[in-house]
Design an enzyme around this catalytic site. Structure first.
Site, mmCIF file in Angstrom:
data_model
loop_
_atom_site.group_PDB
_atom_site.id
_atom_site.type_symbol
_atom_site.label_atom_id
_atom_site.label_comp_id
_atom_site.label_asym_id
_atom_site.label_seq_id
_atom_site.Cartn_x
_atom_site.Cartn_y
_atom_site.Cartn_z
ATOM 1 N N LYS A 273 -12.646 3.179 7.617
ATOM 2 C CA LYS A 273 -12.742 3.760 8.962
ATOM 3 C C LYS A 273 -14.189 3.640 9.437
ATOM 4 O O LYS A 273 -15.118 4.056 8.742
ATOM 5 C CB LYS A 273 -12.335 5.237 8.943
ATOM 6 N N ASP A 284 -6.740 15.535 6.430
ATOM 7 C CA ASP A 284 -5.591 14.652 6.242
ATOM 8 C C ASP A 284 -4.652 15.175 5.148
ATOM 9 O O ASP A 284 -3.816 14.441 4.645
ATOM 10 C CB ASP A 284 -6.077 13.234 5.889
ATOM 11 N N ASP A 344 -5.598 1.782 4.945
ATOM 12 C CA ASP A 344 -5.735 3.009 5.734
ATOM 13 C C ASP A 344 -4.373 3.576 6.120
ATOM 14 O O ASP A 344 -4.292 4.608 6.781
ATOM 15 C CB ASP A 344 -6.580 2.751 6.989
ATOM 16 N N GLU A 346 -2.343 4.880 3.941
ATOM 17 C CA GLU A 346 -2.163 5.334 2.558
ATOM 18 C C GLU A 346 -1.192 6.504 2.423
ATOM 19 O O GLU A 346 -0.613 6.713 1.354
ATOM 20 C CB GLU A 346 -3.529 5.724 1.960
ATOM 21 N N ARG A 348 1.810 7.176 3.555
ATOM 22 C CA ARG A 348 3.199 6.838 3.227
ATOM 23 C C ARG A 348 3.321 6.399 1.773
ATOM 24 O O ARG A 348 4.355 6.594 1.137
ATOM 25 C CB ARG A 348 3.705 5.767 4.184
#
Length: 513
Positions: A273, A284, A344, A346, A348
């Site tokens: 990112k 997150d 990015d 990640e 799932r």
């Protein structure tokens, strides 16, 4: 872990222990107390803000001499809902606390006859608690008593419909969820996230077990282990899988199985990112935080006939020499070969193997429903703004699972939108060669891809093996993916704003009342 306890009063005669009155109403007067109303009328002669904005006035008749008038607006618009009362109460209570109140009383008046407003007093309490919450890091340094002086919130309910026990359990869960989600990445790294869960459920009816062995994680949760690979060299960042299990008394009538994403910090991995987009990525973990919060409410209420199995994947998506990269092909727990499209994406991957374990177990459980909960895609926030999004499979749609959650959430101020998966979502993740069975993601931001919040549900369904349990299968399994990327934090400022604990209220009002 304390919070303002709800105390339900049945009449004005019981308010002597309170030290402020917050009147939440769509009208600039008090219907239930003539003396209070007289003070309001006198104040209106000198303050024309009354009825238009939140104000504090001196009142001889109010507890503590403090009277806060918190208007909701006229409530005549089609889009008005119970949150009008919650927002007004939140603002009014903040003003009362600034004035020195520690035991405020909330009175709700002017309720529309529509059933959508029936929980206005309860939502006022919950919204007030949301406003009063302070970050765990600050409380640990400065002390809860100093930062959160309100010990009780009194609620006037002459009809006796407000369930203080349910509100206490609900706020206990929401507070745990806010602490887990809103705490910085070192204080709530995966091992400490697991420790905090163990402490929260110690001695309760919810059983906790934690998996940390690297070989076990690589064998049982290979996709999660890949995301965590670069973090393994730093002991305090090493991954954890957390199991929370509740078995209610009596014959089990329903089984809920929840998987939560706890990416305690998301650098984006090799697909780093950049441009300032990493700030706030300690939040997150909001999906897993909500799962733990829901389980906390269950631990307090101890519902009969209900079994709940929750699995949390706590990892840090780090960058380093050993980080996983796009193009890798990893065989999931389900046996599906997953080609990595973008590191990015990640979340799932963290949830997929946990969901696969739930899928394998679900067919032997009584009336199972499966859920994944995650701050998964920017597309969800772009699509629905501050609302939770529900994406369900065929069996869940036949049951009306998302509709039930949406309706309950609407009545309790935890609102959501329903999205339907389509065949195009499976096309996005289709294999491009014989080397793999499914592509984890596109290689661009979800906000720039059509159906950016729907197709991750397709990936989770296919890669976990749930596709084999659709509505026409011999053993259908209802599954609903819940994306809280838009609803998980107030106002969308992921670095600074307060976590909301969504969708704990929607889940609890659906399954625990």
């Amino acid at each position: 872990m304390s919070f303002p306890l709800p105390v339900v009063l049945s009449s004005w005669d019981e308010v002597s222990d309170c030290d402020a009155l917050i009147l939440v109403s769509n009208q600039p007067h008090c219907q239930g107390n003539a003396a209070i109303n007289s003070d309001i009328e006198a104040a209106q002669n000198v303050d024309h803000r009354i009825g238009r904005e939140t104000v504090l006035i001196y009142s001889n008749s109010a507890p503590g001499k403090r009277l806060v008038l918190a208007p909701t607006g006229n409530l005549l618009k089609d889009v008005d809902d119970v949150r009008n009362f919650g927002d007004a109460a939140k603002q009014g209570l903040a003003m009362a606390v600034e004035a020195g109140a520690t035991k405020p009383l909330i009175v709700v008046e002017g309720l529309p006859s529509h059933s959508n407003f029936q929980n206005a007093l309860a939502v006022s309490y919950l919204s007030a608690c949301q406003g009063l919450w302070k970050p765990l890091e600050a409380r640990e340094v400065m002390g809860e008593e100093k930062l959160e002086p309100v010990t009780h919130i009194f609620l006037l309910d002459a009809d006796g419909k407000t369930n203080a026990e349910f509100l206490t359990a609900l706020e206990s869960g929401r507070r745990l969820a806010r602490d887990l989600c809103g705490t910085e990445p070192e204080r709530m790294a995966p091992p400490k996230f697991a420790d905090y869960c163990e402490q929260a459920f110690a001695g309760s009816s919810v059983q906790v077990s934690v998996e940390s062995d690297r070989k076990t994680l690589e064998t049982e949760y290979p996709l999660l282990a890949a995301v965590a690979r670069a973090s393994q060299s730093v002991e305090r960042h090493q991954p954890r899988v957390i199991h929370l299990t509740y078995q209610g008394e009596g014959p089990i009538e329903r089984t809920l199985m929840l998987v939560g994403k706890a990416v305690t910090y998301d650098t984006g991995g090799a697909d780093l990112k950049v441009g300032g987009h990493m700030a706030g990525m300690s939040r997150d973990k909001g999906g897993a935080a909500a799962v733990a919060g829901f389980m906390k409410a269950i631990a307090e209420l101890k519902p009969k006939g209900l079994k709940v199995i929750a699995k949390i994947g706590a990892v840090r998506n780090s960058i380093g020499a050993d980080c996983f990269v796009a193009d890798e092909i990893i065989t999931a727990h389900s046996g599906k070969r997953v080609r990595i499209g973008n590191t990015d994406a990640e979340g799932r991957l963290v949830m997929c193997d946990l969901l696969s374990h739930c899928r394998a177990q679900a067919t032997s459980e009584v009336n199972p429903s499966l859920f994944t909960i995650a701050t998964l895609t920017g597309h969800a926030a772009l699509t629905a703004g501050p609302y939770t999004i529900y994406v369900e499979n065929g069996p869940a749609r036949q049951q009306g699972l998302a509709q039930q959650l949406q309706a309950s959430g609407e009545a309790w101020g935890d609102c959501g939108e329903i999205s339907r998966p389509r065949r195009e979502d499976w096309k996005i993740i289709r294999p491009r060669s014989e080397a793999d069975d499914v592509l984890s993601s596109n290689n661009g931001p979800s906000v720039s891809i059509a159906r950016g919040h729907q197709f991750p549900m397709a990936f989770l369904s296919l890669a976990s093996g749930l596709d084999e349990h659709g509505q026409f299968a011999e053993k259908p399994v209802p599954y609903c993916h819940i994306d809280i990327a838009g609803s998980g934090v107030e106002s969308g400022d992921w670095q600074h704003d307060k976590p909301t604990a969504a969708p704990v209220v929607a889940l609890a009002s659906s399954f625990l009342l």
